[in-house]
Design an enzyme around this catalytic site. Structure first.
Site, PDB file in Angstrom:
ATOM      1  CB  SER A  14      -0.883  -0.018   1.250  1.00  0.00           C
ATOM      2  OG  SER A  14      -1.310   1.293   1.560  1.00  0.00           O
ATOM      3  CE  LYS A  38      -3.844  -3.508   3.426  1.00  0.00           C
ATOM      4  NZ  LYS A  38      -5.227  -3.101   3.565  1.00  0.00           N
ATOM      5  CD  GLU A  54      -7.820  -7.373  -3.443  1.00  0.00           C
ATOM      6  OE1 GLU A  54      -8.064  -7.328  -2.240  1.00  0.00           O
ATOM      7  OE2 GLU A  54      -7.099  -6.518  -4.015  1.00  0.00           O
TER       8      GLU A  54
END
Ligand code: ARG
Length: 470
Positions: free
Chosen positions: A288, A294, A301
């Protein structure tokens, strides 16, 4: 103006503009042209044209000098396209006319004779089928590669226990290998669906001409043989207008994506620290820009997201065909972009998944720990009582009471003292604990297609035989 070219109106300088009083509007030219995307069919267009020309020559509808000129010209055009030298022109509307125009520039009248007994209507249908046949073969090979990765991982984890879920609630222990092989089965059906669809893709429309067939003594079987088609389309009206094969392909492709999307959803859950079942290699995750801690599962996804896109293409194609009267209509030009994007999305997603699945790292301790929550072996206790003579419905009720007691104490069934378990039924003996562990539970499910490590290993053997890589 040849009848098959009724829609062609190439502007003031165009060869067929004689019938028109003014040049075509610039925006309309862009609106109706397909060359920006159908140039992707060039290789197949040339292949189809060569087979057609050879047939014309064999049928004495074209001289051998003309055939030689066409072959020479097409070789040059192929080289120009491959090297990026070919000048695609919007004025020539589509891939077919661009190539034909260049051929005529290169070899003169022979180029103008190529279109004898042919129309762009049967030509484009042939090109799309040739393209799709090759795409199906690529996609099926990638599905097989992904299946291989699943089978190898399943073999390594034939005895690794994890919770199996229904309603995403812990249900019964399963082995991770068994879970992976569920996807192997889905992809096996996908390969079969693609192979079935391929048979209907692999038929030759050429020879249908614009819509009614042709008065020339052509040999469609010869063209079909040369292009590797399994047969010819039997009705000329159907041949130029049918896009069922594209719809079928998009449907099969959508199902592949749905399977990939389900796997993606599971990977995303399993990667979440609350599960912590698997890690993906870093090259398939991203960080991120704001949260330094992260590691995001972007690839699964995106695969989940791109499933919507492929299903959308299926809807586009099916809607494209709805209410089209026979025979060819320009609507069909809209089949290409959805098809191309479907193929590209599948090829990329499958290629990435095959590598990514091979690199999955498993945290077997986290999987086992998760089986300790949610009374995953409650069914095993019920089955244990049934094997000792209790009717299943009574056993169900007895175990429900045991689960309630364990829940009140905040422990798993296996942590209840023997005496307490015997309080629920005198049928309980010391051997009960063997079925209350996740390993014991999984090992007992030896029925064909069940989760026991030995059943998983047998399934792995069958899969390897199918994949031809024992
Ligand atoms: N570009 C057209 C397509 O993709 C080729 C066939 C056009 N035929 C015609 N008569 N306008 O469908």
């Amino acid at each position: 103006m040849p009848p098959s070219e009724e829609n062609l109106h190439a502007g003031a300088k165009g060869a067929w503009s004689g019938r028109f009083a003014e040049p075509v509007d610039e925006r309309v030219k862009r609106y109706t042209a397909s060359v920006s995307f159908d140039r992707r069919l060039a290789e197949f267009d040339i292949m189809g044209s060569l087979a057609h020309a050879r047939m014309l020559a064999a049928a004495k509808l074209l001289s051998h000098e003309d055939l030689a000129a066409i072959e020479r010209g097409m070789a040059e055009i192929g080289a120009e396209i491959a090297s990026g030298r070919f000048e695609w022109s919007l004025d020539a509307e589509d891939v077919h006319l661009n190539i034909e125009r260049r051929l005529t520039a290169l070899v003169g009248d022979a180029g103008k004779r190529l279109h004898t007994a042919r129309s762009r209507n049967d030509q484009v249908a042939t090109d799309v089928r040739l393209f799709l046949r090759a795409a199906i073969d690529d996609i099926a090979a990638l599905v097989r590669k992904l299946q291989r990765a699943l089978v190898e991982l399943a073999d390594r984890h034939a005895a690794t226990v994890m919770p199996g879920f229904t309603h995403l609630q812990v249900a019964q222990p399963v082995t991770f290998g068994h879970h992976l092989l569920a996807y192997y089965e889905m992809f096996d059906r996908d390969v079969a669906r693609l192979a079935d669809c391929r048979r209907r893709v692999n038929r030759l429309p050429l020879g249908a001409a614009a819509l009614a067939g042709t008065s020339f003594p052509i040999d469609r079987d010869r063209v079909a043989r040369e292009l590797g088609f399994e047969g010819v389309c039997a009705n000329s009206l159907d041949a130029v207008s049918d896009r069922d094969f594209a719809i079928e392909f998009a449907a099969a492709a959508s199902i592949v994506m749905v399977h990939l999307s389900r796997l993606s959803e599971e990977l995303i859950l399993w990667m979440n620290p609350r599960f912590g079942f698997v890690r993906l290699p870093d090259r398939y995750t991203t960080g991120s820009s704001i949260m330094p801690q992260k590691k995001n599962p972007d690839v699964p996804e995106l695969a989940r997201g791109k499933t919507g896109r492929v299903v959308g293409h299926l809807m586009a194609l099916v809607t494209l065909m709805k209410a089209q009267p026979l025979a060819y209509n320009k609507d069909n030009q809209e089949d290409k972009e959805p098809l191309f994007d479907t193929v590209d999305t599948l090829v990329d997603t499958l290629a990435i998944f095959a590598e990514m699945v091979a690199g999955i790292e498993v945290d077997a301790d986290a999987m086992r720990a998760a089986t300790q929550e949610g009374f995953a072996t409650a069914t095993d206790l019920a089955d244990y009582l049934v094997k000792r003579g209790m009717p299943f419905r009574d056993a169900h009720e007895t175990v429900a009471r045991a689960v309630r007691a364990a829940e009140e104490r905040g422990v798993d069934l296996a942590a209840l003292p023997l005496a307490d378990l015997q309080g629920f039924s005198s049928l309980v003996g010391e051997d009960v604990f063997a079925v209350l562990t996740p390993e014991g539970s999984a090992a007992s499910r030896t029925s064909f297609g069940g989760t026991a490590p030995e059943a998983v290993r047998a399934a792995v053997r069958r899969a390897r035989e199918t994949l031809g890589s024992a």
